[in-house]
Scaffold this motif. Structure first.
Motif, short mmCIF file in Angstrom:
data_model
loop_
_atom_site.label_atom_id
_atom_site.label_comp_id
_atom_site.label_asym_id
_atom_site.label_seq_id
_atom_site.Cartn_x
_atom_site.Cartn_y
_atom_site.Cartn_z
N ARG A 235 -2.45 3.30 2.34
CA ARG A 235 -2.32 2.01 2.80
C ARG A 235 -3.40 0.62 2.39
O ARG A 235 -3.11 -0.48 2.65
CB ARG A 235 -1.91 1.69 4.47
CG ARG A 235 -0.64 2.54 4.68
CD ARG A 235 -0.44 2.41 6.17
NE ARG A 235 0.55 3.27 6.54
CZ ARG A 235 0.70 4.43 6.66
NH1 ARG A 235 -0.53 4.85 6.90
NH2 ARG A 235 1.90 5.02 7.41
N GLY B 157 4.67 -3.08 10.09
CA GLY B 157 4.71 -1.96 9.09
C GLY B 157 4.88 -2.36 7.55
O GLY B 157 4.97 -1.33 6.74
N LYS C 54 9.15 -8.09 7.18
CA LYS C 54 9.62 -7.31 8.76
C LYS C 54 8.30 -7.57 9.67
O LYS C 54 7.33 -7.76 9.21
CB LYS C 54 9.97 -5.94 8.76
CG LYS C 54 8.94 -4.82 7.97
CD LYS C 54 9.68 -3.51 7.94
CE LYS C 54 8.58 -2.41 7.52
NZ LYS C 54 8.98 -1.17 7.79
N SER D 226 -0.11 9.14 3.11
CA SER D 226 0.15 7.62 2.79
C SER D 226 -1.08 6.94 2.79
O SER D 226 -2.04 7.10 3.60
CB SER D 226 1.19 7.15 4.13
OG SER D 226 2.47 7.76 3.91
#
Ligand code: FMN
Length: 180
Positions: free
Chosen positions: A15, A67, A64, A13
């Protein structure tokens, strides 16, 4: 094209992204990966919303409580919404499409990260899905499973260590373990 096993080991992943816009041909291949993915009863109920507008991405990144920050810095995000009236396996089908887009991106040397939307909330309890539906005009009858961020990598991640794979989670022939 990379060997699939190497691709799976090296995909991590990502980011952090460089600000550069992605090559449109590569974006097309990434979207094609989703449209090529297998789906229950071949329902192909995915609805993919492709977002490149910086301000919109910034607002999406606040969908949210935790994250979702990678969305703000990604040059591209694909929202995977599902026409669930046409697909009783919509979570699975969205997940397959999301994963194949990430693998296609990895094969192109593009970093990506899955941002979970389903059953995720802002600090005040507002569902992340509602925030994104409202922002992008997605009907409320179309649940959102994921937002997948894409961009040229601005961080190095180590490949996975195959020596540390959880082979204890694999049961040969029948369940083997504490309760067997
Ligand atoms: C269903 C699912 C939901 C995830 N949700 C988030 C998320 O909301 N935010 C995030 O930064 N990463 C998210 N991830 C990425 C995971 O954190 C990551 O895959 C995991 O830590 C393993 O790391 P790797 O992908 O580098 O191998 C998600 C991954 C999956 C498969």
């Amino acid at each position: 094209m990379e060997n699939l096993h190497n691709l799976l080991i090296n995909r991590r992943s990502i980011r952090r992204y460089k600000p550069d816009t992605l090559n449109p041909d590569d974006v097309r291949l990434i979207l094609e990966a989703a449209l090529l993915s297998p789906s229950s009863k071949s329902s192909r109920a995915w609805q993919l919303v492709v977002v490149e507008d910086r301000e919109t991405l910034e607002r999406m990144s606040q969908c949210k409580a935790a994250g979702s920050a990678p969305i703000a810095k990604a040059p591209l995000a694909v929202v995977v919404a599902m026409d669930c009236a046409k697909d009783d396996a919509w979570i699975e089908d969205a997940s397959v499409a999301s994963t194949l887009m990430m693998l296609q991106a990895a094969d192109l040397g593009i970093g990506s990260c899955w941002i979970e939307i389903r059953d995720r909330y802002q600090a005040d309890g507002t569902p992340a899905q509602e925030v994104i539906q409202e922002l992008l005009g997605i009907p409320e009858t179309m649940p959102i499973v994921s937002v997948i961020t894409f961009g040229y990598k601005d961080e190095e991640r180590k490949p996975q260590d195959v020596e540390k794979l959880r082979w204890e989670n694999v049961h040969l022939g029948r369940w083997q373990g504490e309760n067997s």
